[in-house]
Design a protein around this motif. Structure first.
Motif, PDB file in Angstrom:
ATOM      1  N   LYS A 216      42.957  33.373  34.902  1.00 18.31           N
ATOM      2  CA  LYS A 216      42.639  34.779  34.636  1.00 18.31           C
ATOM      3  C   LYS A 216      43.864  35.507  34.090  1.00 18.31           C
ATOM      4  CE  LYS A 216      40.780  38.961  36.745  1.00 18.31           C
ATOM      5  NZ  LYS A 216      40.244  39.592  37.984  1.00 18.31           N
ATOM      6  N   LEU A 220      44.065  37.294  30.428  1.00 24.07           N
ATOM      7  CA  LEU A 220      44.388  38.710  30.234  1.00 24.07           C
ATOM      8  C   LEU A 220      45.632  38.887  29.367  1.00 24.07           C
ATOM      9  CD1 LEU A 220      43.666  40.193  33.780  1.00 24.07           C
ATOM     10  CD2 LEU A 220      42.242  40.289  31.729  1.00 24.07           C
ATOM     11  N   TRP A 226      40.700  43.261  28.158  1.00 22.29           N
ATOM     12  CA  TRP A 226      39.806  42.813  29.224  1.00 22.29           C
ATOM     13  C   TRP A 226      40.255  43.301  30.594  1.00 22.29           C
ATOM     14  CZ3 TRP A 226      37.050  37.452  28.973  1.00 22.29           C
ATOM     15  CH2 TRP A 226      36.194  37.430  27.861  1.00 22.29           C
ATOM     16  N   GLU A 229      37.500  46.555  33.188  1.00 20.31           N
ATOM     17  CA  GLU A 229      36.397  45.747  33.700  1.00 20.31           C
ATOM     18  C   GLU A 229      35.101  45.977  32.917  1.00 20.31           C
ATOM     19  OE1 GLU A 229      35.913  46.343  37.837  1.00 20.31           O
ATOM     20  OE2 GLU A 229      37.905  45.581  38.383  1.00 20.31           O
ATOM     21  N   ALA A 232      35.422  44.074  29.624  1.00 17.20           N
ATOM     22  CA  ALA A 232      35.398  42.639  29.880  1.00 17.20           C
ATOM     23  C   ALA A 232      33.979  42.178  30.238  1.00 17.20           C
ATOM     24  CB  ALA A 232      36.366  42.303  31.007  1.00 17.20           C
TER      25      ALA A 232
END
Length: 329
Positions: A216, A220, A226, A229, A232
């Motif tokens: 993750k 990012l 992203w 939220e 994303a």
């Protein structure tokens, strides 16, 4: 002491009689002799008590009056040195040199600490890996042994019949005690195997969580927007819809844990969107009636390039030509 003589070191020096004195250079009288003998026993005068010659007396006032230069405290050397940095001469004071050395020492200590920590982590990981491999080997052997022991005990338990009890009660009781002990050992091994399996499962779950956090973060870093939220979630939904339209199942899409696969799927989706828009624009322009210019009209408006761009797109079908054509719409 009689003025006719004085001490020079420790030896008396005699003078001739003063005028008016008798003796005329003859022998000393009794009093003078006694005085001379007593002078031999007197201590010599200290050298420090003698007055120095007038020429050797320090005259600080005269030195200052003669214009002698006094030391200048402001002009003392502060330890500054001149060094060459990138072809330029730079003068550094003692404080700057000390600060630079301190910073360099701190950087070296930090780098050494980081290197030592990295090496220690590598060694710890290697030792942990060896321990896991040894545990897995032991667990595999334990599973094989318990399965075999369970089959053996089942066969042995079949021998505990009523006929054996009636014919040979002692043999029956002996076999039963043996089976009970082996059953207890089997249960102990099975419990240990269950603990090892549970520990391996927990380690696997923790490894998955760590991997997801790392992926993750990497994702990012590549797609900073992203971090919002809402953005994303919307884009992830589009990617999932695109992949499912291409034949992927929802379970397969859910296994896209590697951030590189997500980036690849996103690029494929964007490429598909550009290609679709370019195709729609081509069909739209192809359906338009041709523009007829009246003869003799001198005020002909120059073309804006759309026709040329669409012709180029029709012949090449490249993404760059599609983007150029879309920018003119």
């Amino acid at each position: 002491m009689h003025p006719k003589y004085y001490m020079s070191g420790r030896k008396p020096v005699f003078h001739k009689p003063y005028e008016g004195e008798s003796g005329g250079g003859g022998a000393l009288d009794a009093d003078a002799a006694a005085t001379a003998m007593a002078a031999l026993d007197e201590p010599a005068p200290a050298a420090e008590s003698a007055a120095p010659p007038a020429a050797e007396v320090a005259q600080p006032e005269a030195d200052e009056a003669d214009g002698g230069e006094q030391p200048d405290d402001d002009g003392q050397d502060d330890g500054a040195i001149t060094v060459e940095v990138d072809g330029k001469a730079v003068q550094l004071t003692k404080e700057q040199i000390a600060e630079a050395y301190k910073n360099a020492q701190q950087s070296a200590d930090s780098a050494r600490a980081t290197s030592e920590a990295t090496e220690a982590r590598k060694q710890a990981d290697a030792e942990a890996q060896k321990a896991r491999e040894a545990r897995d080997t032991y667990a595999q052997k334990l599973a094989t042994d318990t399965a075999a022991e369970q089959r053996i005990l089942q066969d042995a338990a079949a021998q505990l019949t009523d006929e054996l009890l009636e014919s040979d009660p002692v043999a029956y009781m002996k076999l039963q005690r043996t089976l009970d002990a082996r059953y207890a050992k089997l249960q102990q091994d099975q419990a240990e195997l269950q603990q090892i399996t549970h520990a391996r499962q927990q380690e696997h779950e923790q490894a998955v969580k760590t991997y997801q956090v790392e992926q993750k973060k990497l994702l990012l870093d590549k797609l900073p927007h992203w971090k919002d939220e809402a953005k994303a979630k919307a884009e992830v939904g589009q990617i999932k819809a695109f992949l499912e339209a291409e034949g992927f199942t929802a379970e397969e899409v859910g296994q896209f844990g590697d951030h590189r696969l997500v980036l690849l799927a996103r690029k494929a989706m964007q490429l598909d969107q550009i290609t679709s828009k370019a195709k729609q624009a081509t069909e739209k322009i192809a359906g338009l009636p041709p523009k007829v210019e009246r003869p003799g009209n001198k005020n002909v408006r120059p073309t804006d390039g759309r026709t040329v761009a669409m012709k180029r797109l029709s012949s090449s079908g490249s993404i760059d030509d599609a983007a150029a054509a879309l920018s003119l719409l």
